[in-house]
Design a protein around this motif. Structure first.
Motif, PDB file in Angstrom:
ATOM      1  N   ASN A  27       0.854  -1.177   0.000  1.00 52.82           N
ATOM      2  CA  ASN A  27       0.000   0.000   0.000  1.00 52.82           C
ATOM      3  C   ASN A  27       0.898   1.237   0.000  1.00 52.82           C
ATOM      4  OD1 ASN A  27      -1.915   1.961   0.244  1.00 52.82           O
ATOM      5  ND2 ASN A  27      -2.514   1.434   2.316  1.00 52.82           N
ATOM      6  N   LEU A  28       1.067   1.835  -1.161  1.00 54.80           N
ATOM      7  CA  LEU A  28       1.900   3.021  -1.310  1.00 54.80           C
ATOM      8  C   LEU A  28       1.082   4.298  -1.181  1.00 54.80           C
ATOM      9  CD1 LEU A  28       3.962   1.624  -4.317  1.00 54.80           C
ATOM     10  CD2 LEU A  28       4.547   1.562  -1.885  1.00 54.80           C
ATOM     11  N   ARG A  29      -0.170   4.159  -0.815  1.00 56.92           N
ATOM     12  CA  ARG A  29      -1.080   5.299  -0.671  1.00 56.92           C
ATOM     13  C   ARG A  29      -0.930   5.957   0.705  1.00 56.92           C
ATOM     14  NH1 ARG A  29      -5.207   5.523  -4.345  1.00 56.92           N
ATOM     15  NH2 ARG A  29      -6.367   6.757  -2.837  1.00 56.92           N
ATOM     16  N   SER A  30      -1.489   7.158   0.816  1.00 59.09           N
ATOM     17  CA  SER A  30      -1.464   7.873   2.097  1.00 59.09           C
ATOM     18  C   SER A  30      -2.659   7.500   2.977  1.00 59.09           C
ATOM     19  CB  SER A  30      -1.432   9.386   1.854  1.00 59.09           C
ATOM     20  OG  SER A  30      -2.568   9.776   1.099  1.00 59.09           O
ATOM     21  N   GLN A  31      -3.579   6.679   2.440  1.00 58.08           N
ATOM     22  CA  GLN A  31      -4.730   6.202   3.216  1.00 58.08           C
ATOM     23  C   GLN A  31      -4.652   4.683   3.370  1.00 58.08           C
ATOM     24  OE1 GLN A  31      -5.402   7.470  -0.042  1.00 58.08           O
ATOM     25  NE2 GLN A  31      -6.782   9.192   0.142  1.00 58.08           N
ATOM     26  N   GLY A  32      -5.291   4.188   4.418  1.00 55.92           N
ATOM     27  CA  GLY A  32      -5.405   2.742   4.578  1.00 55.92           C
ATOM     28  C   GLY A  32      -6.323   2.182   3.504  1.00 55.92           C
ATOM     29  N   VAL A  33      -6.101   0.938   3.119  1.00 50.84           N
ATOM     30  CA  VAL A  33      -6.929   0.307   2.102  1.00 50.84           C
ATOM     31  C   VAL A  33      -7.469  -1.031   2.597  1.00 50.84           C
ATOM     32  CG1 VAL A  33      -5.774   1.396   0.133  1.00 50.84           C
ATOM     33  CG2 VAL A  33      -4.959  -0.795   0.977  1.00 50.84           C
ATOM     34  N   ALA A  34      -8.584  -1.419   2.021  1.00 52.31           N
ATOM     35  CA  ALA A  34      -9.172  -2.734   2.234  1.00 52.31           C
ATOM     36  C   ALA A  34      -8.990  -3.518   0.936  1.00 52.31           C
ATOM     37  CB  ALA A  34     -10.650  -2.603   2.577  1.00 52.31           C
ATOM     38  N   VAL A  35      -8.681  -4.799   1.059  1.00 49.04           N
ATOM     39  CA  VAL A  35      -8.429  -5.646  -0.108  1.00 49.04           C
ATOM     40  C   VAL A  35      -9.197  -6.949   0.047  1.00 49.04           C
ATOM     41  CG1 VAL A  35      -6.663  -6.913  -1.403  1.00 49.04           C
ATOM     42  CG2 VAL A  35      -6.119  -4.675  -0.428  1.00 49.04           C
ATOM     43  N   GLU A  36      -9.765  -7.403  -1.063  1.00 44.18           N
ATOM     44  CA  GLU A  36     -10.362  -8.736  -1.131  1.00 44.18           C
ATOM     45  C   GLU A  36      -9.856  -9.411  -2.391  1.00 44.18           C
ATOM     46  OE1 GLU A  36     -14.635  -9.394   0.763  1.00 44.18           O
ATOM     47  OE2 GLU A  36     -14.672  -7.829  -0.754  1.00 44.18           O
ATOM     48  N   LEU A  37      -9.801 -10.718  -2.368  1.00 45.93           N
ATOM     49  CA  LEU A  37      -9.431 -11.519  -3.526  1.00 45.93           C
ATOM     50  C   LEU A  37     -10.649 -12.319  -3.951  1.00 45.93           C
ATOM     51  CD1 LEU A  37      -6.013 -12.758  -2.150  1.00 45.93           C
ATOM     52  CD2 LEU A  37      -6.384 -10.899  -3.769  1.00 45.93           C
ATOM     53  N   PHE A  38     -10.892 -12.387  -5.250  1.00 47.46           N
ATOM     54  CA  PHE A  38     -12.086 -13.039  -5.791  1.00 47.46           C
ATOM     55  C   PHE A  38     -11.697 -14.099  -6.811  1.00 47.46           C
ATOM     56  CE2 PHE A  38     -13.048  -8.578  -4.908  1.00 47.46           C
ATOM     57  CZ  PHE A  38     -14.201  -8.655  -4.142  1.00 47.46           C
ATOM     58  N   SER A  39     -12.338 -15.261  -6.746  1.00 47.53           N
ATOM     59  CA  SER A  39     -12.159 -16.275  -7.775  1.00 47.53           C
ATOM     60  C   SER A  39     -13.080 -15.941  -8.943  1.00 47.53           C
ATOM     61  CB  SER A  39     -12.515 -17.667  -7.243  1.00 47.53           C
ATOM     62  OG  SER A  39     -12.534 -18.593  -8.320  1.00 47.53           O
ATOM     63  N   ARG A  40     -12.565 -16.050 -10.158  1.00 44.94           N
ATOM     64  CA  ARG A  40     -13.384 -15.874 -11.355  1.00 44.94           C
ATOM     65  C   ARG A  40     -13.984 -17.199 -11.810  1.00 44.94           C
ATOM     66  NH1 ARG A  40     -13.043 -10.716 -14.182  1.00 44.94           N
ATOM     67  NH2 ARG A  40     -13.289  -9.391 -12.361  1.00 44.94           N
ATOM     68  N   ASP A  41     -13.573 -18.292 -11.167  1.00 48.75           N
ATOM     69  CA  ASP A  41     -13.992 -19.613 -11.606  1.00 48.75           C
ATOM     70  C   ASP A  41     -14.996 -20.296 -10.687  1.00 48.75           C
ATOM     71  OD1 ASP A  41     -12.194 -19.481 -13.837  1.00 48.75           O
ATOM     72  OD2 ASP A  41     -10.575 -19.813 -12.417  1.00 48.75           O
ATOM     73  N   ARG A  42     -15.163 -19.756  -9.491  1.00 48.26           N
ATOM     74  CA  ARG A  42     -16.123 -20.317  -8.540  1.00 48.26           C
ATOM     75  C   ARG A  42     -16.522 -19.220  -7.554  1.00 48.26           C
ATOM     76  NH1 ARG A  42     -13.022 -22.846  -3.829  1.00 48.26           N
ATOM     77  NH2 ARG A  42     -10.898 -22.135  -4.187  1.00 48.26           N
ATOM     78  N   ASN A  43     -17.464 -19.496  -6.718  1.00 48.57           N
ATOM     79  CA  ASN A  43     -17.973 -18.510  -5.764  1.00 48.57           C
ATOM     80  C   ASN A  43     -17.107 -18.532  -4.502  1.00 48.57           C
ATOM     81  OD1 ASN A  43     -19.611 -16.594  -4.616  1.00 48.57           O
ATOM     82  ND2 ASN A  43     -21.105 -18.081  -3.878  1.00 48.57           N
TER      83      ASN A  43
END
Length: 115
Positions: A26-42
């Motif tokens: 995170n090179l930003r000046s604000q905190g970030v939220a991240v999620e990872l998503f599969s494109r092949d299943r739920n």
């Protein structure tokens, strides 16, 4: 005893699953939220209505277990303001050209989040 240990190991990890990691900077000046998503299943990581929170100017390694060959895409947004987002965004619905990776055993992909 060894049989019990092997049985426990087989039950604990799904057949064919690959352990992979994402190194998020995170090179930003604000905190970030991240999620990872599969494109092949739920499937979403970390799942359960949770997110990976990364403080400003910091980095985090995010390990996941995925299916080999599965397409994993990332979405990130400013913590507290999901209108400022990157990748596929918080709802996995934004188009992107370079925010998806292929699940590969014992691999690490790097995500650089910039202003």
């Amino acid at each position: 005893m060894i049989r019990l240990a092997l049985a426990a190991l087989l039950i604990a990890s799904p057949a064919g699953a690959a352990d992979m990691a994402f190194f998020v900077k995170n090179l930003r000046s604000q905190g970030v939220a991240v999620e990872l998503f599969s494109r092949d299943r739920n499937e979403v990581w970390p799942g359960g209505d949770k997110v990976f929170l990364i403080r400003p100017q910091s980095q985090k390694s995010v390990p996941i277990s995925c299916n080999p060959g599965e397409h994993i895409c990332w979405g990130a947004w400013v913590d507290g303001d999901d209108s400022i987002s990157a990748g596929v965004g918080p709802d996995n619905d934004q188009p992107c050209d370079n925010c998806c990776f292929i699940c590969t055993e014992h691999s690490t992909e790097t995500i650089d989040l910039v202003e």
